[in-house]
Design a protein around this motif. Structure first.
Motif, PDB file in Angstrom:
ATOM      1  N   GLU A  41       0.642  -0.901   0.021  1.00 23.20           N
ATOM      2  CA  GLU A  41       0.598  -0.020   0.086  1.00 23.20           C
ATOM      3  C   GLU A  41       0.949   0.957   0.258  1.00 23.20           C
ATOM      4  O   GLU A  41       0.862   2.436  -0.480  1.00 23.20           O
ATOM      5  CB  GLU A  41      -1.135  -0.160   1.043  1.00 23.20           C
ATOM      6  CG  GLU A  41      -2.213  -0.912   1.527  1.00 23.20           C
ATOM      7  CD  GLU A  41      -2.614  -1.157   2.452  1.00 23.20           C
ATOM      8  OE1 GLU A  41      -3.771  -1.933   2.386  1.00 23.20           O
ATOM      9  OE2 GLU A  41      -2.200  -0.753   3.651  1.00 23.20           O
ATOM     10  N   VAL A  42       2.231   1.128   0.632  1.00 22.20           N
ATOM     11  CA  VAL A  42       2.765   2.266   0.914  1.00 22.20           C
ATOM     12  C   VAL A  42       3.791   2.432  -0.230  1.00 22.20           C
ATOM     13  O   VAL A  42       3.692   3.827  -0.666  1.00 22.20           O
ATOM     14  CB  VAL A  42       3.147   2.537   2.007  1.00 22.20           C
ATOM     15  CG1 VAL A  42       5.120   3.294   1.977  1.00 22.20           C
ATOM     16  CG2 VAL A  42       3.173   2.078   3.941  1.00 22.20           C
ATOM     17  N   LEU A  43       4.097   1.481  -0.851  1.00 20.56           N
ATOM     18  CA  LEU A  43       4.344   1.091  -2.589  1.00 20.56           C
ATOM     19  C   LEU A  43       3.683   1.948  -3.442  1.00 20.56           C
ATOM     20  O   LEU A  43       4.401   2.689  -4.243  1.00 20.56           O
ATOM     21  CB  LEU A  43       5.557  -0.284  -2.442  1.00 20.56           C
ATOM     22  CG  LEU A  43       6.429  -0.368  -1.553  1.00 20.56           C
ATOM     23  CD1 LEU A  43       6.790  -1.556  -1.975  1.00 20.56           C
ATOM     24  CD2 LEU A  43       7.848   0.308  -1.977  1.00 20.56           C
ATOM     25  N   GLY A  44       2.702   1.364  -3.083  1.00 20.86           N
ATOM     26  CA  GLY A  44       1.357   1.910  -4.362  1.00 20.86           C
ATOM     27  C   GLY A  44       1.410   2.789  -4.493  1.00 20.86           C
ATOM     28  O   GLY A  44       0.918   3.741  -5.133  1.00 20.86           O
ATOM     29  N   TYR A  45       1.199   4.088  -3.041  1.00 22.12           N
ATOM     30  CA  TYR A  45       0.716   5.033  -2.771  1.00 22.12           C
ATOM     31  C   TYR A  45       2.053   6.336  -3.583  1.00 22.12           C
ATOM     32  O   TYR A  45       1.824   7.289  -3.847  1.00 22.12           O
ATOM     33  CB  TYR A  45       0.897   5.441  -1.428  1.00 22.12           C
ATOM     34  CG  TYR A  45       0.929   7.398  -1.587  1.00 22.12           C
ATOM     35  CD1 TYR A  45      -0.359   8.213  -1.270  1.00 22.12           C
ATOM     36  CD2 TYR A  45       1.848   7.635  -0.919  1.00 22.12           C
ATOM     37  CE1 TYR A  45      -0.294   9.278  -1.386  1.00 22.12           C
ATOM     38  CE2 TYR A  45       2.265   9.600  -0.881  1.00 22.12           C
ATOM     39  CZ  TYR A  45       0.849  10.025  -0.747  1.00 22.12           C
ATOM     40  OH  TYR A  45       0.803  11.142  -0.858  1.00 22.12           O
ATOM     41  N   GLU A  46       2.833   5.794  -3.064  1.00 22.35           N
ATOM     42  CA  GLU A  46       4.676   6.304  -3.627  1.00 22.35           C
ATOM     43  C   GLU A  46       4.080   6.476  -5.319  1.00 22.35           C
ATOM     44  O   GLU A  46       4.436   7.038  -5.986  1.00 22.35           O
ATOM     45  CB  GLU A  46       5.804   5.705  -3.328  1.00 22.35           C
ATOM     46  CG  GLU A  46       6.220   6.335  -1.777  1.00 22.35           C
ATOM     47  CD  GLU A  46       5.938   7.818  -1.569  1.00 22.35           C
ATOM     48  OE1 GLU A  46       6.414   8.364  -2.115  1.00 22.35           O
ATOM     49  OE2 GLU A  46       5.401   8.062  -0.505  1.00 22.35           O
ATOM     50  N   PHE A  47       4.008   5.480  -5.737  1.00 22.40           N
ATOM     51  CA  PHE A  47       3.321   5.267  -7.374  1.00 22.40           C
ATOM     52  C   PHE A  47       3.113   6.402  -7.770  1.00 22.40           C
ATOM     53  O   PHE A  47       3.168   6.485  -9.432  1.00 22.40           O
ATOM     54  CB  PHE A  47       4.254   3.085  -7.638  1.00 22.40           C
ATOM     55  CG  PHE A  47       3.297   3.328  -8.828  1.00 22.40           C
ATOM     56  CD1 PHE A  47       4.203   3.554  -9.908  1.00 22.40           C
ATOM     57  CD2 PHE A  47       2.116   2.135  -8.540  1.00 22.40           C
ATOM     58  CE1 PHE A  47       2.399   3.127 -11.409  1.00 22.40           C
ATOM     59  CE2 PHE A  47       1.195   2.260  -9.842  1.00 22.40           C
ATOM     60  CZ  PHE A  47       1.686   2.256 -11.018  1.00 22.40           C
ATOM     61  N   SER A  48       1.728   5.624  -7.341  1.00 23.20           N
ATOM     62  CA  SER A  48       0.597   6.073  -8.164  1.00 23.20           C
ATOM     63  C   SER A  48       0.888   8.352  -8.262  1.00 23.20           C
ATOM     64  O   SER A  48       0.427   8.640  -9.219  1.00 23.20           O
ATOM     65  CB  SER A  48      -0.485   6.506  -7.023  1.00 23.20           C
ATOM     66  OG  SER A  48      -0.629   7.913  -6.094  1.00 23.20           O
ATOM     67  N   LYS A  49       2.168   8.941  -8.079  1.00 20.39           N
ATOM     68  CA  LYS A  49       2.707   9.660  -8.078  1.00 20.39           C
ATOM     69  C   LYS A  49       3.552  10.323  -9.059  1.00 20.39           C
ATOM     70  O   LYS A  49       3.290  11.461 -10.236  1.00 20.39           O
ATOM     71  CB  LYS A  49       3.754  10.769  -6.756  1.00 20.39           C
ATOM     72  CG  LYS A  49       3.194  10.189  -5.600  1.00 20.39           C
ATOM     73  CD  LYS A  49       4.090  11.086  -4.613  1.00 20.39           C
ATOM     74  CE  LYS A  49       4.260  11.099  -3.195  1.00 20.39           C
ATOM     75  NZ  LYS A  49       4.854  11.535  -2.455  1.00 20.39           N
ATOM     76  N   GLU A  50       3.763   9.029  -9.921  1.00 15.33           N
ATOM     77  CA  GLU A  50       4.505   9.040 -11.960  1.00 15.33           C
ATOM     78  C   GLU A  50       3.632   8.730 -12.549  1.00 15.33           C
ATOM     79  O   GLU A  50       3.806   8.712 -13.882  1.00 15.33           O
ATOM     80  CB  GLU A  50       5.380   8.195 -11.220  1.00 15.33           C
ATOM     81  CG  GLU A  50       6.454   8.185 -10.763  1.00 15.33           C
ATOM     82  CD  GLU A  50       7.048   9.313 -11.439  1.00 15.33           C
ATOM     83  OE1 GLU A  50       7.840   9.485 -12.067  1.00 15.33           O
ATOM     84  OE2 GLU A  50       7.877  10.424 -10.636  1.00 15.33           O
ATOM     85  N   LEU A  51       1.832   8.783 -12.293  1.00 15.42           N
ATOM     86  CA  LEU A  51       0.544   8.201 -12.797  1.00 15.42           C
ATOM     87  C   LEU A  51       0.773   9.504 -14.033  1.00 15.42           C
ATOM     88  O   LEU A  51       0.874  10.773 -12.969  1.00 15.42           O
ATOM     89  CB  LEU A  51      -0.497   7.757 -13.151  1.00 15.42           C
ATOM     90  CG  LEU A  51      -0.323   6.590 -12.318  1.00 15.42           C
ATOM     91  CD1 LEU A  51      -1.520   6.277 -11.274  1.00 15.42           C
ATOM     92  CD2 LEU A  51       0.249   5.198 -13.376  1.00 15.42           C
TER      93      LEU A  51
END
Length: 217
Positions: A41-51
């Motif tokens: 969940e934490v990694l997904g939140y950070e990754f979402s910033k690049e979409l």
């Protein structure tokens, strides 16, 4: 490849990582799975910033509000079986994501240190023009991810590839840098310095699949 090592900044993520490493706490398989899920969940939140995002009006009971919402179609591709809790963590945040699953495992002949990665099973939608998220909790030698990438080539060309991992070894990260496209992103919770003779991350956590789901034959 762009590497996003979340260990570089202290956060609550440290607690989850410490618990999956702790030889006493990790014996609770339910807690181990939940910690991997929370890391996802934490990694997904950070990754979402690049979409990619576009504006959309959302109607409330009292008016309307312009919101920036992701316009990318995400495909989460996980390596069975250790990748399942990490997959669920990402899926908790990406409700509309499509899903892909791959069976890949190490085959040690006569229990020797050398091994080959065997890929037995694929289930994936088209990847053409989509955001491909490869989840592998333990990025050790990088050879599993290499085999998965080769296996997915017949399913279309993704718009971009993101790798989501819990723990990686420096050698494995260096290896995949030359395998994946230059615009690939690696999102990782922590990086360890070395591998042992059998290609396991040191100090690592042990076998993630066994810790999550029990010993295999």
């Amino acid at each position: 490849m762009t590497i996003h090592n979340l260990e570089d900044q202290n956060s609550v993520l440290n607690q989850f990582i410490s618990e999956i490493r702790d030889s006493k706490i990790q014996k609770d398989s339910m807690r181990f799975r939940r910690n991997i899920e929370r890391i996802g969940e934490v990694l997904g939140y950070e990754f979402s910033k690049e979409l990619s995002y576009s504006s959309k009006n959302v109607e409330t009971p009292l008016g309307s509000k312009s919101m920036h919402l992701s316009k990318d179609q995400v495909v989460i591709c996980s390596i069975l079986r250790a990748g399942l809790p990490l997959h669920q963590g990402l899926l908790n945040y990406f409700d509309a994501a499509e899903n892909a699953f791959i069976s890949a495992y190490r085959k040690h002949e006569n229990n020797e240190d050398d091994f080959e990665v065997v890929v037995d099973y694929f289930a994936t939608p088209s990847l053409e023009g989509k955001i491909l998220v490869l989840t592998d909790p333990m990025l050790a030698t990088g050879r599993t991810l290499e085999n998965v990438l080769m296996g997915l080539k017949d399913y279309g060309t993704p718009k971009q590839i993101h790798i989501v991992s819990v723990i990686g070894a420096i050698a494995g990260i260096d290896y995949i840098k030359d395998i994946f496209p230059a615009n690939t992103h690696l999102w990782i919770a922590t990086i360890d310095p070395e591998l042992n003779a059998r290609g396991y991350i040191m100090p690592g956590i042990g076998d993630a699949g066994n810790l999550a789901y029990g010993q295999k034959l």
